[in-house]
Scaffold this motif. Sequence first.
Motif, PDB file in Angstrom:
ATOM      1  N   ASP A 106       0.846  -1.188   0.000  1.00 20.00           N
ATOM      2  CA  ASP A 106       0.000   0.000   0.000  1.00 20.00           C
ATOM      3  C   ASP A 106       0.886   1.244   0.000  1.00 20.00           C
ATOM      4  N   ASP A 107       0.428   2.304  -0.661  1.00 20.69           N
ATOM      5  CA  ASP A 107       1.214   3.533  -0.733  1.00 20.69           C
ATOM      6  C   ASP A 107       1.524   4.130   0.635  1.00 20.69           C
ATOM      7  N   ILE A 113       8.235   0.591   1.876  1.00 18.66           N
ATOM      8  CA  ILE A 113       8.619   1.120   0.562  1.00 18.66           C
ATOM      9  C   ILE A 113      10.069   1.591   0.583  1.00 18.66           C
ATOM     10  N   LYS A 123       8.426   1.097  -8.749  1.00 16.21           N
ATOM     11  CA  LYS A 123       6.971   0.954  -8.800  1.00 16.21           C
ATOM     12  C   LYS A 123       6.539   0.689 -10.243  1.00 16.21           C
ATOM     13  N   ALA A 133      -4.664   4.861  -7.197  1.00 18.59           N
ATOM     14  CA  ALA A 133      -4.241   5.295  -5.861  1.00 18.59           C
ATOM     15  C   ALA A 133      -4.928   4.529  -4.737  1.00 18.59           C
ATOM     16  N   HIS A 137      -0.022  -1.309  -4.730  1.00 19.93           N
ATOM     17  CA  HIS A 137       0.842  -1.104  -5.884  1.00 19.93           C
ATOM     18  C   HIS A 137       1.959  -2.127  -5.893  1.00 19.93           C
TER      19      HIS A 137
END
Length: 157
Positions: A106-107, A113, A123, A133, A137
């Motif tokens: 998830d962002d 990340i 990404k 969004a 991702h």
Amino acid sequence: MVPEGTEIKVARVAAENASWRRAFNAFYADCPRADRSGVEHAYFAAWSGKRLAGHSEVYFDGGRWVLDGLRVAAEFRERGIAKKLTAARIRYVTGRGAKEIWYACDDGNLVTICCHLRFGFKKVCPAGHSCNAATAHWYRLKVTKKLLKDLDSLVPA
């Protein structure tokens, strides 16, 4: 609180036995993990003595290796354990011929990340997926000679 100098050992889980399964289930009690027994997989653990400090997994599905389940106990964070677990998984799959490695995130999970970006993950939106969004991702790492040469320098001692 765990003393700062406490030794942490990271290794592949050699035996998915009852003892490990109890520790695994307790570690992920608030976010159960998928059963990977139907696909090729490996689990990696970070131990502080007999205490599970971190855990992660990698599995082969749909023709690709996927990193998943990266978690470090709160009292062990900021010691490079996630990086060590990620490097161990990268070594494992490259030893099995992987040319690229994937993970989904998830962002909002900036800690994960940032950990993966350090290794060169980028990404992407895989073919057949509809990324936006509001969805998880995907990130992909292309395995290169430079990555393999530099892997040790990307992980704290």
